[in-house]
Design an enzyme around this catalytic site. Structure first.
Site, PDB file in Angstrom:
ATOM      1  N   HIS A 111       6.104  -1.869  -0.809  1.00  0.00           N
ATOM      2  CA  HIS A 111       6.853  -0.649  -0.488  1.00  0.00           C
ATOM      3  C   HIS A 111       7.410  -0.703   0.937  1.00  0.00           C
ATOM      4  CE1 HIS A 111       6.049   2.025  -3.915  1.00  0.00           C
ATOM      5  NE2 HIS A 111       4.821   1.525  -3.955  1.00  0.00           N
ATOM      6  N   GLU A 127       9.700   0.963   2.050  1.00  0.00           N
ATOM      7  CA  GLU A 127      10.169   2.308   2.401  1.00  0.00           C
ATOM      8  C   GLU A 127       9.061   3.230   2.900  1.00  0.00           C
ATOM      9  OE1 GLU A 127       8.859   2.799  -1.911  1.00  0.00           O
ATOM     10  OE2 GLU A 127       9.676   1.208  -0.617  1.00  0.00           O
ATOM     11  N   CYS A 156       8.076  -1.767  -6.133  1.00  0.00           N
ATOM     12  CA  CYS A 156       6.881  -1.496  -6.927  1.00  0.00           C
ATOM     13  C   CYS A 156       7.241  -1.370  -8.415  1.00  0.00           C
ATOM     14  CB  CYS A 156       6.156  -0.268  -6.405  1.00  0.00           C
ATOM     15  SG  CYS A 156       4.443  -0.142  -6.964  1.00  0.00           S
TER      16      CYS A 156
END
Length: 234
Positions: free
Chosen positions: A153, A155, A59
């Site tokens: 993202h 994660e 990001c």
């Protein structure tokens, strides 16, 4: 390290070279705004490049690396991506690049951003895109360093996606992504429920998601590939 914080001191070259890798995370800052906070972030990323330390960003991390290497970031022309980036598509270079090894030709991923890369720097290679955001995954070679980054993202799990949707409720309703706070909560609750029971086909079908988002091993593909590459050596 939190370089955006007032009073933060940037590590020297020797200290940076003591790290195996550097990860650059998301941020509410806008890289096209000239502020002390954004300058400190960019200065740290330039130092990482110059030190030759491999780095990964998601990001805003991708945007920081882009600006540090001479590229340009702007507000998203097609509006924000909130919740998920849909139909991320690999370029020809992306099909060959180890960052995206294991990803299909097109996939979805958790995503929250209202800014995007306008121009990649010299040394940047586009690896993936979609119809909303032209730059979804890149490699940037600058100075002595190599950066792998994604606009989405990998994660974030679905619990975190649901929480972020709720935190952005006012903006999402005002921009027309949801018709009302109640509609937004209904959607977020389904995302939350799918986190609790990732094998629920009914929720996955309604949300339009598959294993690329619901299965941890698939969702973490880019992070796993980067760590594997660092361990193997550049």
């Amino acid at each position: 390290m939190k370089p955006a914080d007032r009073g933060a001191s940037l590590p020297g070259r020797a200290e940076l070279r003591s790290y195996d890798a550097v990860f650059v995370t998301g941020s509410p800052l806008h890289l096209y705004e000239e502020t002390p906070e954004t300058r400190r972030e960019v200065d740290l990323m330039r130092a990482v490049f110059n030190a030759g330390v491999p780095s990964f960003g998601s990001c805003a991390g991708l945007q920081v690396a882009t600006v540090a290497a001479g590229g340009v970031v702007r507000p998203s022309r097609n509006g924000r991506e909130a919740g998920f980036a849909r139909r991320i598509t690999l370029t020809e270079a992306g099909h060959r690049h180890p960052l995206l090894a294991g990803r299909p030709a097109s996939f979805d991923a958790p995503a929250f951003h209202s800014d995007e890369v306008e121009t990649l720097p010299e040394g940047g290679t586009l690896l993936a895109f979609n119809t909303v955001t032209a730059v979804q995954a890149v490699e940037i070679r600058h100075g002595a360093g190599v950066f792998w980054g994604v606009q989405y993202h990998p994660e974030l799990d679905l619990y975190e996606v649901a929480g972020a949707l709720r935190r952005q409720c006012e903006d999402l309703v005002s921009e027309g992504y949801a018709s009302s706070p109640e509609a937004l909560e209904t959607y977020a609750s389904m995302v939350d429920a799918l986190h609790q029971a990732p094998d629920r086909k009914d929720l996955a079908w309604v949300l339009g998601l598959n294993e690329q988002v619901t299965e941890v091993d698939c969702r973490l593909t880019e992070l796993r590939n980067f760590i594997r590459f660092v361990i193997k050596g550049w």
